[in-house]
Scaffold this motif. Structure first.
Motif, PDB file in Angstrom:
ATOM      1  N   PHE A 158       0.832  -1.188   0.000  1.00  0.00           N
ATOM      2  CA  PHE A 158       0.000   0.000   0.000  1.00  0.00           C
ATOM      3  C   PHE A 158       0.874   1.248   0.000  1.00  0.00           C
ATOM      4  O   PHE A 158       1.982   1.251   0.525  1.00  0.00           O
ATOM      5  CB  PHE A 158      -0.929   0.025   1.212  1.00  0.00           C
ATOM      6  CG  PHE A 158      -1.824  -1.186   1.292  1.00  0.00           C
ATOM      7  CD1 PHE A 158      -2.978  -1.259   0.540  1.00  0.00           C
ATOM      8  CD2 PHE A 158      -1.485  -2.259   2.096  1.00  0.00           C
ATOM      9  CE1 PHE A 158      -3.791  -2.367   0.609  1.00  0.00           C
ATOM     10  CE2 PHE A 158      -2.291  -3.373   2.164  1.00  0.00           C
ATOM     11  CZ  PHE A 158      -3.446  -3.427   1.422  1.00  0.00           C
ATOM     12  N   THR A 159       0.355   2.315  -0.545  1.00  0.00           N
ATOM     13  CA  THR A 159       1.074   3.576  -0.610  1.00  0.00           C
ATOM     14  C   THR A 159       0.354   4.613   0.227  1.00  0.00           C
ATOM     15  O   THR A 159      -0.821   4.894   0.005  1.00  0.00           O
ATOM     16  CB  THR A 159       1.189   4.085  -2.056  1.00  0.00           C
ATOM     17  OG1 THR A 159       1.860   3.085  -2.827  1.00  0.00           O
ATOM     18  CG2 THR A 159       1.985   5.375  -2.099  1.00  0.00           C
ATOM     19  N   ALA A 160       1.039   5.180   1.200  1.00  0.00           N
ATOM     20  CA  ALA A 160       0.453   6.192   2.059  1.00  0.00           C
ATOM     21  C   ALA A 160       0.425   7.532   1.351  1.00  0.00           C
ATOM     22  O   ALA A 160       1.051   7.716   0.313  1.00  0.00           O
ATOM     23  CB  ALA A 160       1.271   6.304   3.348  1.00  0.00           C
ATOM     24  N   PRO A 161      -0.334   8.508   1.869  1.00  0.00           N
ATOM     25  CA  PRO A 161      -0.288   9.851   1.312  1.00  0.00           C
ATOM     26  C   PRO A 161       1.142  10.383   1.325  1.00  0.00           C
ATOM     27  O   PRO A 161       2.007   9.879   2.048  1.00  0.00           O
ATOM     28  CB  PRO A 161      -1.185  10.651   2.272  1.00  0.00           C
ATOM     29  CG  PRO A 161      -2.068   9.632   2.903  1.00  0.00           C
ATOM     30  CD  PRO A 161      -1.260   8.392   3.003  1.00  0.00           C
ATOM     31  N   THR A 162       1.422  11.394   0.485  1.00  0.00           N
ATOM     32  CA  THR A 162       2.775  11.940   0.394  1.00  0.00           C
ATOM     33  C   THR A 162       3.321  12.252   1.774  1.00  0.00           C
ATOM     34  O   THR A 162       4.461  11.923   2.103  1.00  0.00           O
ATOM     35  CB  THR A 162       2.762  13.212  -0.465  1.00  0.00           C
ATOM     36  OG1 THR A 162       2.217  12.890  -1.749  1.00  0.00           O
ATOM     37  CG2 THR A 162       4.162  13.762  -0.636  1.00  0.00           C
ATOM     38  N   THR A 163       2.526  12.919   2.584  1.00  0.00           N
ATOM     39  CA  THR A 163       2.862  13.127   3.994  1.00  0.00           C
ATOM     40  C   THR A 163       1.698  12.612   4.828  1.00  0.00           C
ATOM     41  O   THR A 163       0.562  13.016   4.626  1.00  0.00           O
ATOM     42  CB  THR A 163       3.104  14.608   4.302  1.00  0.00           C
ATOM     43  OG1 THR A 163       4.184  15.087   3.499  1.00  0.00           O
ATOM     44  CG2 THR A 163       3.454  14.795   5.772  1.00  0.00           C
ATOM     45  N   THR A 164       2.006  11.704   5.737  1.00  0.00           N
ATOM     46  CA  THR A 164       0.977  11.148   6.609  1.00  0.00           C
ATOM     47  C   THR A 164       0.990  11.923   7.920  1.00  0.00           C
ATOM     48  O   THR A 164       1.990  11.917   8.637  1.00  0.00           O
ATOM     49  CB  THR A 164       1.224   9.654   6.869  1.00  0.00           C
ATOM     50  OG1 THR A 164       1.234   8.948   5.624  1.00  0.00           O
ATOM     51  CG2 THR A 164       0.142   9.080   7.767  1.00  0.00           C
ATOM     52  N   THR A 172       6.161  10.804   7.514  1.00  0.00           N
ATOM     53  CA  THR A 172       5.125  10.756   8.544  1.00  0.00           C
ATOM     54  C   THR A 172       5.436  11.792   9.620  1.00  0.00           C
ATOM     55  O   THR A 172       6.560  11.869  10.108  1.00  0.00           O
ATOM     56  CB  THR A 172       5.050   9.367   9.203  1.00  0.00           C
ATOM     57  OG1 THR A 172       4.688   8.394   8.221  1.00  0.00           O
ATOM     58  CG2 THR A 172       4.017   9.339  10.321  1.00  0.00           C
ATOM     59  N   SER A 173       4.441  12.593   9.964  1.00  0.00           N
ATOM     60  CA  SER A 173       4.596  13.568  11.041  1.00  0.00           C
ATOM     61  C   SER A 173       3.607  13.239  12.155  1.00  0.00           C
ATOM     62  O   SER A 173       2.464  12.859  11.890  1.00  0.00           O
ATOM     63  CB  SER A 173       4.353  14.992  10.536  1.00  0.00           C
ATOM     64  OG  SER A 173       3.002  15.175  10.165  1.00  0.00           O
ATOM     65  N   SER A 187      -7.947  17.257  10.685  1.00  0.00           N
ATOM     66  CA  SER A 187      -6.754  17.564   9.911  1.00  0.00           C
ATOM     67  C   SER A 187      -5.750  16.417   9.892  1.00  0.00           C
ATOM     68  O   SER A 187      -4.709  16.536   9.241  1.00  0.00           O
ATOM     69  CB  SER A 187      -6.078  18.826  10.460  1.00  0.00           C
ATOM     70  OG  SER A 187      -6.944  19.942  10.351  1.00  0.00           O
ATOM     71  N   ALA A 188      -6.028  15.347  10.598  1.00  0.00           N
ATOM     72  CA  ALA A 188      -5.096  14.220  10.697  1.00  0.00           C
ATOM     73  C   ALA A 188      -5.571  13.043   9.856  1.00  0.00           C
ATOM     74  O   ALA A 188      -6.769  12.776   9.755  1.00  0.00           O
ATOM     75  CB  ALA A 188      -4.950  13.788  12.150  1.00  0.00           C
ATOM     76  N   HIS A 189      -4.614  12.331   9.269  1.00  0.00           N
ATOM     77  CA  HIS A 189      -4.955  11.103   8.547  1.00  0.00           C
ATOM     78  C   HIS A 189      -5.282   9.972   9.516  1.00  0.00           C
ATOM     79  O   HIS A 189      -6.016   9.044   9.159  1.00  0.00           O
ATOM     80  CB  HIS A 189      -3.792  10.677   7.652  1.00  0.00           C
ATOM     81  CG  HIS A 189      -3.511  11.615   6.519  1.00  0.00           C
ATOM     82  ND1 HIS A 189      -2.447  12.479   6.516  1.00  0.00           N
ATOM     83  CD2 HIS A 189      -4.179  11.831   5.353  1.00  0.00           C
ATOM     84  CE1 HIS A 189      -2.453  13.184   5.384  1.00  0.00           C
ATOM     85  NE2 HIS A 189      -3.485  12.808   4.673  1.00  0.00           N
ATOM     86  N   VAL A 245      -6.421   1.086   5.008  1.00  0.00           N
ATOM     87  CA  VAL A 245      -7.862   1.209   5.246  1.00  0.00           C
ATOM     88  C   VAL A 245      -8.437   2.533   4.770  1.00  0.00           C
ATOM     89  O   VAL A 245      -9.654   2.667   4.635  1.00  0.00           O
ATOM     90  CB  VAL A 245      -8.193   1.020   6.742  1.00  0.00           C
ATOM     91  CG1 VAL A 245      -7.726  -0.339   7.224  1.00  0.00           C
ATOM     92  CG2 VAL A 245      -7.575   2.124   7.599  1.00  0.00           C
ATOM     93  N   ALA A 246      -7.589   3.519   4.533  1.00  0.00           N
ATOM     94  CA  ALA A 246      -8.071   4.815   4.052  1.00  0.00           C
ATOM     95  C   ALA A 246      -7.176   5.323   2.928  1.00  0.00           C
ATOM     96  O   ALA A 246      -6.671   6.447   2.978  1.00  0.00           O
ATOM     97  CB  ALA A 246      -8.124   5.822   5.189  1.00  0.00           C
ATOM     98  N   PRO A 247      -6.946   4.506   1.895  1.00  0.00           N
ATOM     99  CA  PRO A 247      -6.009   4.901   0.838  1.00  0.00           C
ATOM    100  C   PRO A 247      -6.487   6.076   0.015  1.00  0.00           C
ATOM    101  O   PRO A 247      -5.688   6.722  -0.668  1.00  0.00           O
ATOM    102  CB  PRO A 247      -5.902   3.629  -0.021  1.00  0.00           C
ATOM    103  CG  PRO A 247      -7.212   2.937   0.186  1.00  0.00           C
ATOM    104  CD  PRO A 247      -7.567   3.204   1.628  1.00  0.00           C
ATOM    105  N   GLU A 248      -7.797   6.360   0.082  1.00  0.00           N
ATOM    106  CA  GLU A 248      -8.334   7.469  -0.717  1.00  0.00           C
ATOM    107  C   GLU A 248      -8.010   8.818  -0.103  1.00  0.00           C
ATOM    108  O   GLU A 248      -8.190   9.856  -0.743  1.00  0.00           O
ATOM    109  CB  GLU A 248      -9.853   7.326  -0.871  1.00  0.00           C
ATOM    110  CG  GLU A 248     -10.671   7.615   0.389  1.00  0.00           C
ATOM    111  CD  GLU A 248     -10.639   6.488   1.407  1.00  0.00           C
ATOM    112  OE1 GLU A 248     -11.219   6.656   2.490  1.00  0.00           O
ATOM    113  OE2 GLU A 248     -10.028   5.443   1.095  1.00  0.00           O
ATOM    114  N   GLN A 249      -7.533   8.823   1.138  1.00  0.00           N
ATOM    115  CA  GLN A 249      -7.205  10.088   1.782  1.00  0.00           C
ATOM    116  C   GLN A 249      -6.006  10.732   1.093  1.00  0.00           C
ATOM    117  O   GLN A 249      -5.063  10.066   0.719  1.00  0.00           O
ATOM    118  CB  GLN A 249      -6.860   9.880   3.265  1.00  0.00           C
ATOM    119  CG  GLN A 249      -8.030   9.548   4.140  1.00  0.00           C
ATOM    120  CD  GLN A 249      -7.642   9.613   5.604  1.00  0.00           C
ATOM    121  OE1 GLN A 249      -8.138  10.450   6.329  1.00  0.00           O
ATOM    122  NE2 GLN A 249      -6.765   8.734   6.038  1.00  0.00           N
ATOM    123  N   SER A 250      -6.054  12.002   0.958  1.00  0.00           N
ATOM    124  CA  SER A 250      -4.905  12.767   0.472  1.00  0.00           C
ATOM    125  C   SER A 250      -4.738  13.979   1.363  1.00  0.00           C
ATOM    126  O   SER A 250      -5.610  14.304   2.166  1.00  0.00           O
ATOM    127  CB  SER A 250      -5.124  13.227  -0.971  1.00  0.00           C
ATOM    128  OG  SER A 250      -6.177  14.173  -1.041  1.00  0.00           O
TER     129      SER A 250
END
Length: 212
Positions: free
Chosen positions: A11-17, A47-48, A85-87, A199-204
């Protein structure tokens, strides 16, 4: 304690998680707060982790207050904005009388409300906890998991981290110095980043910003 999974290969996380860390203890020097501060240090690249530091300002949940303020007073709005505001969320809970602290349950009660929008349903969450006792926070984490499941949050099933006899794991400056615990905590942080991607790959970043 389980090692990090191989989900990052799938799976690929958002550019910044962006992960919001919430401690269920109000004490400034609490082991749970220190655990989250260490988690921020151990976050992988991309990741922050930001520690939410205003839980003490949240009033007791009151439907009359909710109605009068259109969803909650300003401290509640700030909490909701931070969660929106958090993933994902990383929650560290102490154990009080074999359960989670009331201040943490109260915050979840506010967050679970649908006014003005649903926040916890579908939100990836990981749970950790530290205690000075022999059994860590197993019962508190189980109770917290039950509460979060009721909100339809997506609670990460593993790895688990129940830090027992915490006073022996931190130095006098509050730094987590126990190598095995640091490795286990790093595993949780990496796994949460992967869980968010799964579980939430659509998040950006743009999607989260629009919710804020």
């Amino acid at each position: 304690m389980n090692p990090p999974s191989n989900l990052s290969k799938m799976f690929t996380a958002p550019t910044t998680t962006h992960i919001l860390a919430i401690s269920g203890s109000l004490r400034r020097g609490s082991y749970n707060r220190r655990l989250l501060e260490t988690a921020a240090e151990l976050a992988p690249a991309g990741t922050s982790i930001t520690l939410y530091d205003e839980l003490a300002t949240i009033p007791m949940f009151d439907e009359d207050l909710e109605s009068a303020t259109g969803g909650g007073p300003e401290p509640v709005r700030r909490l909701r904005d931070a969660v929106a505001s958090a993933h994902g969320l990383l929650i560290a809970t102490p154990e009080y009388n074999q359960s989670l602290p009331g201040v943490l349950k109260n915050a979840i009660d506010w967050l679970s409300r649908g006014t003005p929008m649903e926040l916890l349903a579908g939100k990836p969450v990981a749970i950790v906890g530290a205690s000075g006792g022999r059994w860590g926070t197993r019962l508190a984490q189980a109770a917290l998991r039950q509460v979060l499941n009721a909100t339809e949050a997506l609670v990460m099933p593993a790895p688990a981290l129940h830090v027992a006899q915490a006073e022996s794991l931190f130095d006098q400056q509050g730094r987590l110095v126990d190598v095995r615990t640091r490795q286990a905590l790093e595993s949780v942080v990496i796994s949460l980043t992967e869980w968010i991607a799964r579980v939430a790959p659509e998040q950006s970043d743009e999607d989260v910003a629009r919710c804020a």
